[in-house]
Design a protein around this motif. Structure first.
Motif, short mmCIF file in Angstrom:
data_model
loop_
_atom_site.label_atom_id
_atom_site.label_comp_id
_atom_site.label_asym_id
_atom_site.label_seq_id
_atom_site.Cartn_x
_atom_site.Cartn_y
_atom_site.Cartn_z
N THR A 456 23.57 37.81 37.04
CA THR A 456 24.81 38.55 36.78
C THR A 456 25.20 39.40 37.99
O THR A 456 26.15 40.18 37.91
CB THR A 456 24.65 39.46 35.56
N LEU A 457 24.48 39.23 39.11
CA LEU A 457 24.75 40.02 40.31
C LEU A 457 25.67 39.25 41.27
O LEU A 457 25.69 38.03 41.28
CB LEU A 457 23.45 40.36 41.02
N MET A 458 26.38 40.00 42.08
CA MET A 458 27.15 39.38 43.16
C MET A 458 27.36 40.41 44.28
O MET A 458 27.21 41.62 44.08
CB MET A 458 28.50 38.85 42.67
N ARG A 459 27.68 39.89 45.47
CA ARG A 459 27.95 40.74 46.61
C ARG A 459 29.44 40.91 46.80
O ARG A 459 30.20 39.95 46.73
CB ARG A 459 27.37 40.10 47.89
N ILE A 460 29.86 42.15 47.04
CA ILE A 460 31.26 42.38 47.40
C ILE A 460 31.32 42.96 48.81
O ILE A 460 30.39 43.62 49.28
CB ILE A 460 31.99 43.33 46.42
N ASN A 461 32.41 42.68 49.48
CA ASN A 461 32.71 43.24 50.79
C ASN A 461 33.64 44.43 50.54
O ASN A 461 34.74 44.27 50.05
CB ASN A 461 33.40 42.18 51.65
N PHE A 462 33.17 45.64 50.85
CA PHE A 462 33.97 46.82 50.56
C PHE A 462 35.33 46.77 51.24
O PHE A 462 36.33 47.23 50.69
CB PHE A 462 33.22 48.08 51.01
N ALA A 463 35.38 46.19 52.43
CA ALA A 463 36.63 46.16 53.19
C ALA A 463 37.67 45.26 52.54
O ALA A 463 38.87 45.47 52.72
CB ALA A 463 36.36 45.70 54.62
N THR A 464 37.23 44.24 51.80
CA THR A 464 38.16 43.28 51.21
C THR A 464 38.17 43.32 49.68
O THR A 464 38.65 42.40 49.04
CB THR A 464 37.82 41.84 51.67
N SER A 465 37.65 44.40 49.10
CA SER A 465 37.61 44.54 47.64
C SER A 465 38.41 45.74 47.16
O SER A 465 38.16 46.29 46.10
CB SER A 465 36.16 44.66 47.16
N GLN A 466 39.40 46.15 47.94
CA GLN A 466 40.19 47.34 47.60
C GLN A 466 41.42 47.03 46.76
O GLN A 466 42.11 47.95 46.32
CB GLN A 466 40.65 48.03 48.89
N ASP A 467 41.69 45.76 46.56
CA ASP A 467 42.90 45.34 45.85
C ASP A 467 42.65 45.43 44.34
O ASP A 467 41.80 44.71 43.80
CB ASP A 467 43.28 43.92 46.25
N ALA A 468 43.41 46.27 43.65
CA ALA A 468 43.23 46.42 42.21
C ALA A 468 43.47 45.10 41.47
O ALA A 468 42.89 44.87 40.40
CB ALA A 468 44.17 47.50 41.68
N ARG A 469 44.30 44.20 42.05
CA ARG A 469 44.55 42.91 41.40
C ARG A 469 43.27 42.11 41.25
O ARG A 469 43.09 41.38 40.27
CB ARG A 469 45.56 42.10 42.21
N PHE A 470 42.37 42.22 42.24
CA PHE A 470 41.11 41.49 42.15
C PHE A 470 40.28 41.96 40.96
O PHE A 470 39.76 41.16 40.18
CB PHE A 470 40.31 41.65 43.44
N TRP A 471 40.16 43.25 40.81
CA TRP A 471 39.33 43.77 39.72
C TRP A 471 39.96 43.49 38.36
O TRP A 471 39.25 43.24 37.38
CB TRP A 471 39.10 45.26 39.93
N GLN A 472 41.29 43.49 38.31
CA GLN A 472 41.96 43.12 37.06
C GLN A 472 41.71 41.65 36.74
O GLN A 472 41.44 41.29 35.58
CB GLN A 472 43.46 43.40 37.19
N ALA A 473 41.78 40.79 37.76
CA ALA A 473 41.50 39.37 37.55
C ALA A 473 40.04 39.16 37.14
O ALA A 473 39.74 38.31 36.28
CB ALA A 473 41.80 38.58 38.83
N LEU A 474 39.14 39.92 37.73
CA LEU A 474 37.73 39.81 37.37
C LEU A 474 37.53 40.17 35.89
O LEU A 474 36.81 39.46 35.17
CB LEU A 474 36.89 40.72 38.26
N GLU A 475 38.13 41.26 35.45
CA GLU A 475 37.99 41.66 34.05
C GLU A 475 38.53 40.59 33.11
O GLU A 475 37.91 40.25 32.10
CB GLU A 475 38.69 42.98 33.82
N ARG A 476 39.73 40.04 33.45
CA ARG A 476 40.31 39.01 32.58
C ARG A 476 39.41 37.77 32.52
O ARG A 476 39.16 37.20 31.45
CB ARG A 476 41.69 38.60 33.11
N THR A 477 38.92 37.33 33.69
CA THR A 477 38.08 36.12 33.72
C THR A 477 36.75 36.37 33.03
O THR A 477 36.25 35.50 32.31
CB THR A 477 37.85 35.70 35.18
N ARG A 478 36.18 37.52 33.25
CA ARG A 478 34.88 37.84 32.63
C ARG A 478 35.00 37.80 31.11
O ARG A 478 34.08 37.33 30.43
CB ARG A 478 34.44 39.24 33.08
N ASP A 479 36.13 38.23 30.58
CA ASP A 479 36.30 38.24 29.11
C ASP A 479 36.38 36.83 28.52
O ASP A 479 36.20 36.66 27.31
CB ASP A 479 37.58 39.01 28.75
N THR A 480 36.65 35.81 29.37
CA THR A 480 36.73 34.44 28.86
C THR A 480 35.39 33.70 28.93
O THR A 480 35.29 32.59 28.43
CB THR A 480 37.77 33.63 29.66
N LEU A 481 34.41 34.30 29.58
CA LEU A 481 33.12 33.61 29.77
C LEU A 481 32.13 33.96 28.66
O LEU A 481 32.20 35.04 28.06
CB LEU A 481 32.52 33.99 31.14
#
Length: 481
Positions: A456-481
């Motif tokens: 359940t672990l993953m690596r993020i790049n702090f410099a390229t993980s500042q976009d709120a759209r990414f975290w919103q997409a992650l939450e939506r996708t995670r809820d389908t798994l």
């Protein structure tokens, strides 16, 4: 017979159980099995296929990699993907019996991640990338450095090193500058102990090929960098994973492996470890060196992230004085990914062996970029650029950390450097496959294990993980798994 570009676009559904990657791969596989695409036919380019089917380039890359793994297509350098001759597994036109198995995606591996890096959709940031964003880099600085180097070379006329093979060890000016730079890190090293390479990865390869034989055992950190696992495995080396945490490697496991397997090398990232971001505590560093001394072990210290780390961080090469430690670093993480200039620092006898290996592999390294980087170092330009990047990275880390926590993720190790090691609560390999469909390139935790396994672990790049759209997409996708 229709050419691939004449065939209608596939009907792909984002609501289907199968990911877009799986659907696209399956549609191409069906057409190949049905002889609608004949052996020798060229598949559409990655970008053309993405445009036609309304998906991201990373989705196409992943789909083509599945076809490659199934033996249905072959990749030809500089030309693309082509349908292969059938392997004689059954009658022409007959689909495999286990259709579900064909739809099941292969694991996201080191090669797939690297391919994704090169085909990344520029319209979205890539949280799984291992580099700084292009907008953080200083193109005018690189242009000025190259101009300076070219002007100096022009003044030398026909004696210019860029018109010859040059010094096998690398540009003397750069090695002199690196010697002074190493002293700032507490590592005493003469220019004669330094060998330049085509980036840090090439440095690791030179060392491995010079010192290892197929069947040799090598200690590696786990988690660790998947490219290093893959590279060593292809050399026929046996990997001996040592669990790595915030306090460094598990010294008990390391001692047992040393006793049982007599490994030749220990490959490690002491400072700002990839993927955890942890640095080796001083006490643990001393213990590692004691074990190395007791068991005749050489240590390969990869300091790729040196420019993003404090100069005072404990480094094995500084504590050891390059007796058993081989130090490797480079500049692509701070200047630009395509500036493939790195170096090895080692004891004099080992440095000579590495020069021989370098000569056998690439003969020499280009003089101009080495001279340009020497100018950046000696004129203080690299230091000033690094200070600007560190300020941006500190702000990015703070924002990405907040967004990750708000999305319900947990940091497994304290956030530091470029990378964060987080727990998202679901299988990140499945998450990565699904999010590829929307153009988000992730680095799932399974990549960072010598033997891939669900995590359940993953690596993020702090410099390229500042976009709120990414975290919103992650939450939506995670809820389908």
């Amino acid at each position: 017979m229709n050419a691939p570009h004449d065939l209608p676009a596939f009907a792909l559904s984002r609501a289907a159980d199968a990911s877009l990657t799986d659907q696209l791969s399956a549609r191409f596989a069906d057409r190949i099995q049905q002889r609608l695409l004949l052996p020798g036919a060229r598949l559409p380019s990655v970008r053309e296929c993405a445009r036609r089917h309304g998906v991201s380039p990373t989705t196409v890359v992943a789909a083509y990699d599945q076809l490659l793994a199934q033996g249905l297509v072959e990749a030809r350098r500089q030309r693309g993907f082509f349908v292969r001759e059938p392997r004689g597994a059954g009658p022409v036109g007959r689909a495999p019996d286990d259709h579900a198995a064909r739809l099941r995606p292969p694991p996201v591996d080191a090669t797939a991640l690297i391919r994704g890096m090169f085909a990344q959709d520029a319209s979205l940031p890539a949280p799984g990338m291992g580099t700084l964003p292009a907008e953080w880099l200083d193109l005018p600085l690189l242009q000025a450095a190259l101009r300076r180097a070219m002007t100096a070379e022009a003044a030398r006329g026909y004696r210019a090193s860029s018109l010859q093979y040059g010094d096998p060890a690398g540009d003397p000016g750069l090695r002199e500058a690196l010697s002074h730079r190493m002293a700032d890190l507490g590592i005493g090293c003469s220019p004669g102990q330094i060998v330049t390479t085509m980036g840090a990865t090439h440095g690791l390869d030179v060392v491995s090929r010079a010192l290892l034989q197929p069947g040799d055992a090598v200690l590696v950190d786990e988690p660790g960098w998947s490219v290093e696992y893959a590279r060593l495995t292809r050399l026929g080396v046996r990997l001996l994973p040592v669990p790595r945490g915030p306090q460094g490697p598990d010294l008990g496991v390391m001692a047992n492996l040393l006793q049982a397997h007599k490994p030749r090398l220990y490959a490690t990232v002491s400072v700002l470890h990839n993927p955890t971001g942890c640095s080796l505590p001083l006490a643990a560093a001393h213990q590692v060196l004691k074990l190395a001394e007791a068991h005749g072990l050489l240590i390969v210290e990869d300091d790729t992230y040196v420019h993003l780390a404090p100069a005072h961080a404990p480094r094995l090469a500084a504590l050891d004085g390059l007796q058993r430690t081989i130090y490797i670093s480079g500049f692509s993480k701070i200047l630009a990914p395509n500036w493939r200039v790195g170096f090895i620092a080692a004891a004099p006898a080992l440095a000579e062996r590495f020069i021989d290996q370098k000569l056998l592999s690439i003969l020499t390294t280009p003089a101009l970029p080495e001279q340009a980087i020497a100018w950046c170092i000696t004129q203080g330009q690299l230091r000033r650029h690094t200070e600007r990047v560190l300020a941006q990275l500190d702000a990015a880390r703070s924002r990405s950390q907040r967004l990750a926590l708000e999305a319900g993720c947990r940091f497994v190790t304290p956030p530091a450097g470029l990378f964060g090691w987080i727990d998202v609560g679901v299988d990140t390999e499945r998450l990565a496959q699904r999010m590829l469909d929307d153009g988000w390139l992730l680095a799932p935790g399974t990549l960072f294990h010598a033997t891939p396994r669900p995590t359940t672990l993953m690596r993020i790049n702090f410099a390229t993980s500042q976009d709120a759209r990414f975290w919103q997409a992650l939450e939506r996708t995670r809820d389908t798994l």
